[in-house]
Enzyme design. Structure first.
Site, PDB file in Angstrom:
ATOM      1  N   GLU A   1     -11.608 -11.561 -10.446  1.00  0.00           N
ATOM      2  CA  GLU A   1     -10.272 -11.755  -9.880  1.00  0.00           C
ATOM      3  C   GLU A   1     -10.141 -13.108  -9.206  1.00  0.00           C
ATOM      4  OE1 GLU A   1      -9.238  -8.129  -7.709  1.00  0.00           O
ATOM      5  OE2 GLU A   1     -11.137  -8.177  -6.677  1.00  0.00           O
TER       6      GLU A   1
ATOM      7  N   ASN B   1      -4.275  -8.248 -11.011  1.00  0.00           N
ATOM      8  CA  ASN B   1      -3.293  -8.500  -9.944  1.00  0.00           C
ATOM      9  C   ASN B   1      -3.687  -9.737  -9.159  1.00  0.00           C
ATOM     10  OD1 ASN B   1      -2.321  -6.017 -10.741  1.00  0.00           O
ATOM     11  ND2 ASN B   1      -3.297  -4.907  -9.059  1.00  0.00           N
ATOM     12  N   ASP B   2      -4.946  -9.771  -8.759  1.00  0.00           N
ATOM     13  CA  ASP B   2      -5.399 -10.930  -7.995  1.00  0.00           C
ATOM     14  C   ASP B   2      -5.614 -12.141  -8.891  1.00  0.00           C
ATOM     15  OD1 ASP B   2      -5.471 -10.364  -5.215  1.00  0.00           O
ATOM     16  OD2 ASP B   2      -7.001  -8.854  -5.628  1.00  0.00           O
TER      17      ASP B   2
ATOM     18  N   ARG C   1     -15.045   1.028  -6.606  1.00  0.00           N
ATOM     19  CA  ARG C   1     -15.064  -0.346  -6.110  1.00  0.00           C
ATOM     20  C   ARG C   1     -15.376  -0.293  -4.627  1.00  0.00           C
ATOM     21  NH1 ARG C   1      -9.764  -3.730  -6.240  1.00  0.00           N
ATOM     22  NH2 ARG C   1      -9.139  -2.331  -4.576  1.00  0.00           N
TER      23      ARG C   1
ATOM     24  N   HIS D   1       0.787  -1.234   0.000  1.00  0.00           N
ATOM     25  CA  HIS D   1       0.000   0.000   0.000  1.00  0.00           C
ATOM     26  C   HIS D   1       0.811   1.270   0.000  1.00  0.00           C
ATOM     27  CE1 HIS D   1      -2.717  -3.206   1.215  1.00  0.00           C
ATOM     28  NE2 HIS D   1      -3.211  -2.751   0.101  1.00  0.00           N
TER      29      HIS D   1
ATOM     30  N   ARG E   1     -10.269   2.802  -5.774  1.00  0.00           N
ATOM     31  CA  ARG E   1     -10.104   1.856  -4.658  1.00  0.00           C
ATOM     32  C   ARG E   1     -10.557   2.536  -3.364  1.00  0.00           C
ATOM     33  NH1 ARG E   1      -4.963   0.491  -7.643  1.00  0.00           N
ATOM     34  NH2 ARG E   1      -4.918  -1.769  -7.914  1.00  0.00           N
TER      35      ARG E   1
ATOM     36  N   CYS F   1      -8.485  -3.634 -14.986  1.00  0.00           N
ATOM     37  CA  CYS F   1      -7.970  -2.538 -14.171  1.00  0.00           C
ATOM     38  C   CYS F   1      -6.779  -2.921 -13.301  1.00  0.00           C
ATOM     39  CB  CYS F   1      -9.081  -1.952 -13.304  1.00  0.00           C
ATOM     40  SG  CYS F   1      -9.808  -3.141 -12.170  1.00  0.00           S
TER      41      CYS F   1
ATOM     42  N   ARG G   1       1.088 -12.313  -4.709  1.00  0.00           N
ATOM     43  CA  ARG G   1       1.503 -11.082  -5.400  1.00  0.00           C
ATOM     44  C   ARG G   1       2.385 -10.205  -4.529  1.00  0.00           C
ATOM     45  NH1 ARG G   1      -4.243  -7.788  -5.577  1.00  0.00           N
ATOM     46  NH2 ARG G   1      -3.084  -5.861  -5.384  1.00  0.00           N
TER      47      ARG G   1
HETATM   48  C1  PEP Z   1      -6.530  -6.372  -8.968  1.00  0.00           C
HETATM   49  O1  PEP Z   1      -6.551  -7.293  -8.168  1.00  0.00           O
HETATM   50  O2  PEP Z   1      -6.045  -6.448 -10.104  1.00  0.00           O
HETATM   51  C2  PEP Z   1      -7.099  -5.079  -8.610  1.00  0.00           C
HETATM   52  C3  PEP Z   1      -7.276  -4.148  -9.512  1.00  0.00           C
HETATM   53  O3  PEP Z   1      -7.411  -4.857  -7.329  1.00  0.00           O
HETATM   54  P1  PEP Z   1      -6.329  -4.615  -6.188  1.00  0.00           P
HETATM   55  O4  PEP Z   1      -5.002  -4.440  -6.824  1.00  0.00           O
HETATM   56  O5  PEP Z   1      -6.762  -3.398  -5.459  1.00  0.00           O
HETATM   57  O6  PEP Z   1      -6.452  -5.853  -5.388  1.00  0.00           O
HETATM   58 MG    MG Z   2      -7.809  -7.183  -6.427  1.00  0.00          MG
END
Ligand code: PEP
Ligand code: MG
Length: 757
Positions: free
Chosen positions: A611, A634-635, A512, A369, A476, A682, A645
């Site tokens: 995700e 990402n997830d 989100r 973060h 977010r 995204c 990750r």
């Molecule tokens: C993701 O998981 O790709 C995503 C956009 O959400 P975050 O990175 O906030 O988990």
């Molecule tokens: Mg995510």
């Protein structure tokens, strides 16, 4: 305490050393006097000082007992001989028969063959190796524990002398003492940009200047009192109600408490003071050993504990020195580069952004973060730089290369000017991207692409106008919760959502709903001990179990969007039922607002994030319910490869530009087409031009990226023949059996077609 074999003991020696340090003599004379004194005090026939040089070799700087001709002539290669061994292990070496040791290396010019016993200790400052101090005797003897301790204490005085830069005058060019040597470290690039500036340590080390005790009994008393105060303050922290709720913070405090009562540690501290050091120098002496161990420790758990012990020693030092002597937290230089082991996003936001040029973290991964915030603030960031915070001294010149993941500490002037050129070049490129700002993202063959941006904080909002983004594709909402000290009130949430919609003007924004849990921990909320938090009670799961939290948020969003368009999406949807229940909560809130005569959003779109891999196999079902889908790559990628990750060891092990991921993404695009519903992506994947090109080739037409990526990705779009890219990717999806990895094929395509990636 009596030290066997030593004349007058270490206390007398330290007192005499203090006098020598104050004498107005040359550096060489001072060193020569010091080795004579140590030899006499330790009843040793030889005492020698080896200084670590910038080229990593060790040079004999002074000796009593060995041939004087060898001074500045004898140079040991890294790791060579017993002295090299002491330097590489950062630990004392005590041998009754040095010559029979396999590492012994014979240097004829020194005449040391007649000496059998050997005691070498590292000269350390804040855990950083500066040299080696050696005593030798003709007789075969083993030096006592007290003698080792005494020599280590003496080495601290030498460390101060080396660190002061006094010895540099004695060095040949290119062979200076390593103390201020340039350090080049390869970490991981986390936030783009180049930062040139001066080091600011996030947790400043307490530097001890007053080393030698006037009155040892008084120093012991000071130490005991400080330890008592430290213990009491840890107890108070542990009793704090917020800490009682558990979580990582509590674990750290528990570790502090354990160490603060550890008899071994306390014994070492007292022992160090008893050799004649001030209480703070005693703590630093022991801390230096801890740091040296920490730097060589590869086991992450043990490293973490050594870090805890180091933190505790710092607290003890603050107790002893008092806050007055600490550097002022707010006195930031114009061009500050923060160096930290790790830090929270809230801590980063405490600094004056206009003065921050870069951030270097010993930990930190692309999705942690503080890095998300650093990116939002446009601060060049590099992570996974081992020992960065120990190696850097406040105000050191430093370069952070957020493109390549490099850190250059105390760079040579040539490098600094090369980087200054690079910064100018980037500025020119940025200016070119800025020129694209108002240009729509249309491919060479006329396909319009929507480039939205990811956001989550107020500081992100000016980027909408600055980048010319087509909107916000992922807001977010949890970031506001994460950087706050307490749960944001309803009114605060409402204010933020309004500001977001205002900043976006008429451009679309997709909010989100809260995605907390897993790696997104709220310091003020009870977090469960979970074996696998990424697979645990998080995101929509938590929200559905705690519907009040989600309802308050939804109400805030509906209020904020009164009379405007509202786009909502739910994170981590694994089964359609979760979507249905979340949507039901929205319906209830709508009914409530309607009943109370509130103005409602003009239009409402409710989507789901893709995700969790299970959803890939329920695309028809989810598309029958949702107004749109947004892939959280990402997830999705972490779950597809079962690779955390946030864990640097595995997060880059698998390439998302590979057949399985591309096929999964293609399936989402196809399902969207079939149901005539928009599908976007995204995750960070969209923020890299080559990856974004691939996504377009797969059929995505809307991507949401980090603001800094909009320019480069738009430049890629403008240079892309999309039909050709689509044609190129087809055989990959169909398992054409290509020999090259997918990434290579894609890069070759880009190069051949002149696509700027
Ligand atoms: C993701 O998981 O790709 C995503 C956009 O959400 P975050 O990175 O906030 O988990
Ligand atoms: Mg995510």
């Amino acid at each position: 305490m009596a030290v066997r074999g030593a004349l007058g003991g270490p206390r007398v020696l330290l007192r005499r050393l203090r006098e020598v340090m104050a004498e107005p003599v040359s550096a060489q004379e001072r060193l020569d006097k010091i080795v004579v004194m140590i030899a006499a005090n330790m009843v040793a026939e030889v005492c020698s000082v080896y200084v670590l040089r910038v080229d990593a070799s060790l040079e004999l700087y002074a000796t009593e007992g060995l041939s004087k001709d060898a001074v500045h002539m004898t140079v040991l290669k890294p790791g060579e001989g017993l002295v090299g061994l002491v330097a590489s292990e950062a630990e004392p070496l005590n041998l009754p028969d040095a010559q029979s040791h396999p590492a012994f290396s014979y240097k004829p010019e020194t005449g040391e063959e007649i000496y059998h016993s050997f005691l070498g200790v590292p000269v350390l400052r804040a855990g950083i190796m500066l040299g080696v101090l050696v005593v030798q005797n003709r007789a075969h003897r083993t030096y006592s524990e007290e003698e080792i301790e005494a020599l280590q204490t003496t080495a601290m005085v030498l460390a101060e002398m080396i660190a002061s830069g006094e010895l540099s005058a004695l060095a040949r060019p290119g062979a200076e003492p390593a103390v201020r040597r340039p350090v080049h470290a390869q970490g991981v690039a986390l936030a783009d940009g180049i930062g040139l500036g001066r080091v600011v340590l996030y947790e400043p080390r307490v530097m001890v200047r007053n080393l030698i005790a006037e009155d040892v009994q008084k120093e012991l008393k000071r130490l005991d009192e400080a330890v008592d105060t430290l213990r009491a303050s840890i107890d108070v922290m542990l009793e704090d109600e917020n800490v009682q709720r558990g979580g990582e913070h509590r674990d750290v405090l528990e570790a502090y408490r354990m160490f603060a009562h550890d008899r071994g540690w306390l014994h070492k501290l007292r022992e160090a003071v008893m050799t004649g050091l001030t209480a703070e120098a005693g703590v630093e002496r022991v801390q230096s050993d801890t740091r040296a161990r920490m730097q060589r420790q590869v086991d992450p758990y043990l490293r973490e504990r050594l870090h805890d012990l180091d933190d505790l020693a710092n607290r003890l030092l603050r107790e002893l020195i008092g806050p007055d002597q600490l550097p002022a937290k707010n006195a930031l230089p114009e061009n500050a580069v923060l160096v930290a082991r790790n830090m929270s996003p809230a801590a980063l936001l405490d600094y004056d952004r206009s003065r921050l040029r870069g951030l270097v973290l010993e930990e930190g991964t692309a999705t942690s973060h503080v890095v998300i915030v650093a990116k939002a603030l446009g601060i060049a960031t590099v992570g996974q730089v081992e020992n960065a915070a120990s190696l850097a001294d406040p105000n050191d010149p430093i370069i952070v290369d957020g493109e390549t993941g490099e850190m250059h500490l105390r760079p040579l002037p040539g490098l600094e000017s090369a980087y200054a050129d690079k910064v100018r070049l980037r500025a020119r490129k940025q200016a070119q991207y800025a020129e694209l700002r108002d240009q729509p993202a249309v491919t060479k063959d006329g396909q319009r692409v929507n480039l939205l941006m990811n956001a989550g904080l107020l500081v992100d909002l000016p980027h909408v106008a600055q980048t010319g983004a087509d909107g916000i594709g992922l807001f977010r909402t949890e970031l506001q919760f994460m950087v706050a000290a307490t749960l944001p009130r309803t009114s605060e949430q409402l204010r933020l959502y309004r500001s977001v919609l205002d900043a976006a003007a008429s451009k679309p924004v997709t909010f989100r709903t809260l995605d907390i849990g897993g790696d997104k921990v709220l310091p003020y909320m009870r977090s469960l001990e979970e074996e696998n938090p990424a697979l645990g009670w998080r995101a929509i799961r938590l929200a559905l179990d705690r519907p009040a939290l989600l309802r308050i948020q939804i109400r805030g969003l509906l209020h904020a969007a009164a009379g405007r368009e509202l786009r909502l999406m739910f994170p981590m949807v694994a089964v359609t039922d979760e979507f249905d229940r979340s949507k039901e909560l929205v319906e209830q809130e709508l009914t409530h607002l309607r009943r109370h005569g509130h103005r409602l959003p003009e239009t409402l779109h409710i989507g789901a994030m893709v995700e969790v891999p299970a959803l890939l196999f329920a695309l028809d079902e989810i598309l029958n319910r949702a107004d749109f889908l947004s892939v959280g790559s990402n997830d999705l990628v972490q779950f597809m490869f079962a690779a955390d990750r946030g864990n640097a060891r595995v997060s880059n092990r698998f390439d998302p530009l590979s057949e399985p991921v591309l096929r999964a993404l293609k399936a989402v695009v196809e399902a969207g087409k079939k149901h005539k519903k928009p599908v976007t992506l995204c995750g960070e994947l969209a923020s890299r031009p080559l990856e974004a090109m691939t996504l377009l080739a797969l059929g995505f037409r809307t991507l949401s990226l980090s603001p800094a990526a909009i320019g480069p990705v738009k430049a890629m779009v403008l240079g892309l023949d999309l039909a050709a890219a689509e044609k190129m990717i087809e055989p990959i999806l169909n398992g054409g059996g290509a020999k090259e990895p997918v990434r290579v094929l894609l890069a070759e395509f880009a190069a051949k077609h002149g696509v700027p990636v």
